[in-house]
Design an enzyme around this catalytic site. Sequence first.
Site, PDB file in Angstrom:
ATOM      1  N   GLY A   9       0.825  -1.209   0.000  1.00 54.86           N
ATOM      2  CA  GLY A   9       0.000   0.000   0.000  1.00 54.86           C
ATOM      3  C   GLY A   9       0.853   1.250   0.000  1.00 54.86           C
ATOM      4  N   ARG A  12       0.676   5.816  -1.756  1.00 57.87           N
ATOM      5  CA  ARG A  12       0.267   7.099  -1.184  1.00 57.87           C
ATOM      6  C   ARG A  12       0.006   6.926   0.305  1.00 57.87           C
ATOM      7  NH1 ARG A  12      -5.754   7.523  -4.043  1.00 57.87           N
ATOM      8  NH2 ARG A  12      -6.697   5.745  -2.961  1.00 57.87           N
ATOM      9  N   LEU A  60      -3.059  -7.653  -4.106  1.00 61.04           N
ATOM     10  CA  LEU A  60      -2.948  -8.515  -2.929  1.00 61.04           C
ATOM     11  C   LEU A  60      -4.142  -9.451  -2.768  1.00 61.04           C
ATOM     12  CD1 LEU A  60      -1.393  -6.041  -0.349  1.00 61.04           C
ATOM     13  CD2 LEU A  60      -0.240  -7.822  -1.673  1.00 61.04           C
ATOM     14  N   ASN A  86       0.929  -2.799   5.272  1.00 61.15           N
ATOM     15  CA  ASN A  86       0.160  -1.560   5.443  1.00 61.15           C
ATOM     16  C   ASN A  86      -1.118  -1.527   4.620  1.00 61.15           C
ATOM     17  OD1 ASN A  86      -0.211   1.520   5.853  1.00 61.15           O
ATOM     18  ND2 ASN A  86       0.058   1.322   3.635  1.00 61.15           N
ATOM     19  N   SER A 144      -5.536  -0.987  13.097  1.00 65.80           N
ATOM     20  CA  SER A 144      -6.360   0.214  13.146  1.00 65.80           C
ATOM     21  C   SER A 144      -6.973   0.346  14.533  1.00 65.80           C
ATOM     22  CB  SER A 144      -7.478   0.121  12.103  1.00 65.80           C
ATOM     23  OG  SER A 144      -8.436   1.148  12.270  1.00 65.80           O
ATOM     24  N   TYR A 158     -14.229  -4.550   7.953  1.00 69.99           N
ATOM     25  CA  TYR A 158     -12.956  -3.909   8.250  1.00 69.99           C
ATOM     26  C   TYR A 158     -12.545  -4.151   9.702  1.00 69.99           C
ATOM     27  CZ  TYR A 158      -9.435  -0.166   8.509  1.00 69.99           C
ATOM     28  OH  TYR A 158      -8.271   0.555   8.684  1.00 69.99           O
ATOM     29  N   THR A 160     -13.350  -6.600  11.674  1.00 70.63           N
ATOM     30  CA  THR A 160     -12.952  -7.995  11.840  1.00 70.63           C
ATOM     31  C   THR A 160     -11.565  -8.246  11.277  1.00 70.63           C
ATOM     32  OG1 THR A 160     -15.254  -8.713  11.732  1.00 70.63           O
ATOM     33  CG2 THR A 160     -13.578 -10.382  11.310  1.00 70.63           C
ATOM     34  N   ILE A 191      -6.117   9.258  10.382  1.00 67.50           N
ATOM     35  CA  ILE A 191      -4.893   9.815   9.808  1.00 67.50           C
ATOM     36  C   ILE A 191      -5.254  10.567   8.526  1.00 67.50           C
ATOM     37  CG2 ILE A 191      -2.567   9.314   8.963  1.00 67.50           C
ATOM     38  CD1 ILE A 191      -2.920   8.624  11.900  1.00 67.50           C
TER      39      ILE A 191
END
Length: 251
Positions: A9, A12, A60, A86, A144, A158, A160, A191
């Site tokens: 990732g 950016r 991925l 990431n 996260s 997300y 999970t 972020i």
Amino acid sequence: MSQVAIVTGAARGVGLAIAQRLGSAGRTVYMLDVLEADLREAAGKLGHDGIQAIPMAIDLASQEQIADLPKRIGQCFEDVSILVNNAGIAPIASDGKPILGPEIALEQWERVLTINLTAPFRLMQICIPAMRRRGWGRIINISSRAGRSPGGSSGADYVTSKSGLLGLTRAFAHDVAASGITVNSIAPGRIDTPMGMSSSEDLLRLVRAKIPVARIGQPEEVAALVAFLAGEESGFITGAVIDINGGALMI
């Protein structure tokens, strides 16, 4: 000892900041992302700054492409000593709100788990043998705040996947500790990235209001923490999850 780092990732946001930070410290950085045009542009800019950054387009969600990674990297794969997982996706509805668990389609669920959890699992499996041969390695998994406590703008898929990444980190940390390899997680809050700022302005105002330091985090702050965990000084830290959220979640 030459060091090669893999950052997923990396086109950016947080991933790019991590690639820049690790590259600035003299590592050769393989930047992985599905956004090929953005990736090549980002790697080119780092190259102008004297960083050895190699862009490598990869999906991925494809187990075949992940399995082919050592062959694509070639001889340098034996020098891989840092892996930063990431990359992640967080699908949202057209109105910018999370898709609640009862409404998540099975196809979406499987894609989120594949990219956010299975891909890190496979990359760790692939990279650890080279790290064991070197007797040294650093693996950093970007989880996260949602993986620590659900809610906010994150959907159940997300949440999970990021919770699972914390468990995966502990399991691998236990299994490879005697080989000189550490495995840790970082759990960022909100972020300033394209993903982090994709919510509505009203929601972002609410988010800022709940952060004790009264601001949203910067990718470079996460990258600085990654750089520490990727270094020699962090060798006694493994199986840990480190929160970086401006005090928005205190456990």
